[in-house]
Design a protein around this motif. Structure first.
Motif, PDB file in Angstrom:
ATOM      1  N   GLU A  82     -11.589 -37.974  46.071  1.00 26.72           N
ATOM      2  CA  GLU A  82     -11.524 -36.462  46.521  1.00 26.72           C
ATOM      3  C   GLU A  82     -10.933 -35.531  45.298  1.00 26.72           C
ATOM      4  O   GLU A  82     -11.480 -34.452  45.026  1.00 26.72           O
ATOM      5  N   GLY A  83      -9.734 -35.848  44.716  1.00 26.83           N
ATOM      6  CA  GLY A  83      -9.304 -34.911  43.654  1.00 26.83           C
ATOM      7  C   GLY A  83      -9.481 -35.487  42.218  1.00 26.83           C
ATOM      8  O   GLY A  83      -9.838 -36.667  42.030  1.00 26.83           O
ATOM      9  N   HIS A  84      -8.949 -34.812  41.055  1.00 22.26           N
ATOM     10  CA  HIS A  84      -9.236 -35.323  39.896  1.00 22.26           C
ATOM     11  C   HIS A  84      -7.961 -36.455  39.543  1.00 22.26           C
ATOM     12  O   HIS A  84      -8.064 -37.034  38.480  1.00 22.26           O
ATOM     13  N   GLU A  85      -6.929 -36.601  40.130  1.00 24.00           N
ATOM     14  CA  GLU A  85      -5.934 -37.489  39.989  1.00 24.00           C
ATOM     15  C   GLU A  85      -6.427 -38.916  40.373  1.00 24.00           C
ATOM     16  O   GLU A  85      -6.840 -39.156  41.277  1.00 24.00           O
ATOM     17  N   PRO A  86      -5.881 -39.752  39.525  1.00 19.31           N
ATOM     18  CA  PRO A  86      -6.401 -41.310  39.786  1.00 19.31           C
ATOM     19  C   PRO A  86      -5.909 -41.763  41.110  1.00 19.31           C
ATOM     20  O   PRO A  86      -6.494 -42.694  41.746  1.00 19.31           O
ATOM     21  N   LYS A  87      -4.742 -41.431  41.668  1.00 15.66           N
ATOM     22  CA  LYS A  87      -4.074 -41.842  43.137  1.00 15.66           C
ATOM     23  C   LYS A  87      -4.936 -41.020  44.074  1.00 15.66           C
ATOM     24  O   LYS A  87      -4.375 -41.207  45.243  1.00 15.66           O
ATOM     25  N   SER A  88      -5.838 -40.065  43.778  1.00 15.76           N
ATOM     26  CA  SER A  88      -6.449 -39.420  44.846  1.00 15.76           C
ATOM     27  C   SER A  88      -7.021 -40.509  45.912  1.00 15.76           C
ATOM     28  O   SER A  88      -7.429 -41.244  45.454  1.00 15.76           O
ATOM     29  N   LYS A  89      -7.401 -39.577  47.174  1.00 14.75           N
ATOM     30  CA  LYS A  89      -8.224 -40.512  47.788  1.00 14.75           C
ATOM     31  C   LYS A  89      -9.676 -40.992  47.525  1.00 14.75           C
ATOM     32  O   LYS A  89     -10.172 -40.027  47.016  1.00 14.75           O
ATOM     33  N   ILE A  90      -9.972 -42.360  47.723  1.00 16.89           N
ATOM     34  CA  ILE A  90     -11.165 -42.797  47.394  1.00 16.89           C
ATOM     35  C   ILE A  90     -12.273 -42.763  48.169  1.00 16.89           C
ATOM     36  O   ILE A  90     -11.939 -42.777  49.447  1.00 16.89           O
ATOM     37  N   VAL A  91     -13.428 -42.093  47.920  1.00 15.85           N
ATOM     38  CA  VAL A  91     -14.339 -41.627  48.823  1.00 15.85           C
ATOM     39  C   VAL A  91     -15.675 -42.724  48.477  1.00 15.85           C
ATOM     40  O   VAL A  91     -16.785 -42.511  49.232  1.00 15.85           O
ATOM     41  N   GLY A  92     -15.651 -43.346  47.525  1.00 15.45           N
ATOM     42  CA  GLY A  92     -16.694 -44.086  47.299  1.00 15.45           C
ATOM     43  C   GLY A  92     -16.655 -44.799  45.714  1.00 15.45           C
ATOM     44  O   GLY A  92     -15.785 -44.801  45.216  1.00 15.45           O
ATOM     45  N   ARG A  93     -17.633 -45.461  45.408  1.00 19.65           N
ATOM     46  CA  ARG A  93     -17.741 -46.155  44.100  1.00 19.65           C
ATOM     47  C   ARG A  93     -19.208 -45.582  43.322  1.00 19.65           C
ATOM     48  O   ARG A  93     -20.297 -45.599  43.916  1.00 19.65           O
ATOM     49  N   ALA A  94     -19.129 -45.509  42.087  1.00 20.78           N
ATOM     50  CA  ALA A  94     -20.315 -45.356  41.253  1.00 20.78           C
ATOM     51  C   ALA A  94     -20.599 -46.586  40.534  1.00 20.78           C
ATOM     52  O   ALA A  94     -19.941 -47.205  39.852  1.00 20.78           O
ATOM     53  N   GLN A  95     -21.659 -47.073  40.811  1.00 22.43           N
ATOM     54  CA  GLN A  95     -22.088 -48.550  40.330  1.00 22.43           C
ATOM     55  C   GLN A  95     -23.570 -48.575  39.625  1.00 22.43           C
ATOM     56  O   GLN A  95     -24.390 -47.830  40.127  1.00 22.43           O
ATOM     57  N   GLY A  96     -23.608 -49.155  38.529  1.00 22.23           N
ATOM     58  CA  GLY A  96     -24.822 -49.084  37.835  1.00 22.23           C
ATOM     59  C   GLY A  96     -24.585 -49.308  36.317  1.00 22.23           C
ATOM     60  O   GLY A  96     -23.641 -50.274  36.211  1.00 22.23           O
ATOM     61  N   SER A  97     -25.295 -48.625  35.444  1.00 25.71           N
ATOM     62  CA  SER A  97     -25.006 -48.550  33.939  1.00 25.71           C
ATOM     63  C   SER A  97     -25.321 -47.359  33.227  1.00 25.71           C
ATOM     64  O   SER A  97     -26.024 -46.397  33.956  1.00 25.71           O
ATOM     65  N   TYR A  98     -24.794 -47.147  32.106  1.00 26.30           N
ATOM     66  CA  TYR A  98     -25.106 -46.290  30.976  1.00 26.30           C
ATOM     67  C   TYR A  98     -25.347 -46.843  29.807  1.00 26.30           C
ATOM     68  O   TYR A  98     -24.566 -47.751  29.409  1.00 26.30           O
ATOM     69  N   ALA A  99     -26.190 -46.289  29.081  1.00 23.75           N
ATOM     70  CA  ALA A  99     -26.514 -46.718  27.671  1.00 23.75           C
ATOM     71  C   ALA A  99     -26.403 -45.467  26.825  1.00 23.75           C
ATOM     72  O   ALA A  99     -26.900 -44.426  27.082  1.00 23.75           O
ATOM     73  N   PHE A 100     -25.938 -45.814  25.582  1.00 24.09           N
ATOM     74  CA  PHE A 100     -25.912 -44.735  24.612  1.00 24.09           C
ATOM     75  C   PHE A 100     -27.204 -44.625  24.080  1.00 24.09           C
ATOM     76  O   PHE A 100     -27.897 -45.770  23.286  1.00 24.09           O
TER      77      PHE A 100
END
Length: 182
Positions: A82-100
């Motif tokens: 929800e917020g930018h801090e790492p300890k902020s409430k988790i609302v989901g996950r981004a799963q997948g990949s990225y490539a340069f």
């Protein structure tokens, strides 16, 4: 052949011909544009993506690469908060990949599903596939699909880097998604 045998054969052929329904590969359903537009919604999602490269429990793992950035492929399972801090409430996950994906520009090919785990969006997801010029202030990527509440999803995602640690490679990215769905 006897008359009874011929009669039986033709009767059987007639029954089979008229009772077997034709199987179709595809079918279109009539719908007026006005009816479709009335049911369509647009949802704005706002959250933060934490790409954690360093530490004991990284959420990003390099699976292929070269000496320079071009060609590096990374698999992710990044928390969304929800917020930018790492300890902020988790609302989901981004799963997948990225490539340069560019030899001369700071550019990533993003292939990700944002799987939501909170509130009415729990169990729903949005998929993004597109180019991310990560050094630009705000990047736009297409939403190419979704599931659950976001079935038939399409739209766009705006990404803005909030924090990047040059030493560790860790990043926090603010996402604003605008998803059109039924």
């Amino acid at each position: 052949m006897s008359f009874i045998t011929l009669f039986f054969f033709f009767t059987l052929c007639f029954i089979l011909f008229f009772t077997i329904t034709e199987q179709k590969f595809s079918e279109q359903y009539p719908a007026t544009k006005a009816a479709a537009l009335e049911k369509e919604k647009t949802t704005h999602l706002h959250f933060y993506f934490h790409d954690i490269v360093s530490g004991k429990h990284p959420s990003t793992v390099s699976v292929a690469g070269t000496k320079n950035a071009f060609g590096n492929v990374v698999i992710i399972d990044d928390p969304l908060t929800e917020g930018h801090e790492p300890k902020s409430k988790i609302v989901g996950r981004a799963q997948g990949s990225y490539a340069f994906s560019s030899e001369d520009k700071a550019c990533l090919l993003m292939v990700m599903t944002f799987a939501f785990e909170e509130g009415k969006y729990n169990g729903s997801s949005v998929s993004v596939l597109g180019r991310n010029r990560f050094l630009e202030n705000v990047r736009e990527m297409p939403i190419v699909g979704g599931s659950g509440i976001f079935r038939f999803g399409r739209g766009y995602a705006l990404a803005k880097t909030v924090r990047y640690n040059v030493k560790t490679g860790d990043a926090v990215v603010e996402y604003n998604m605008f998803v059109m769905h039924y």
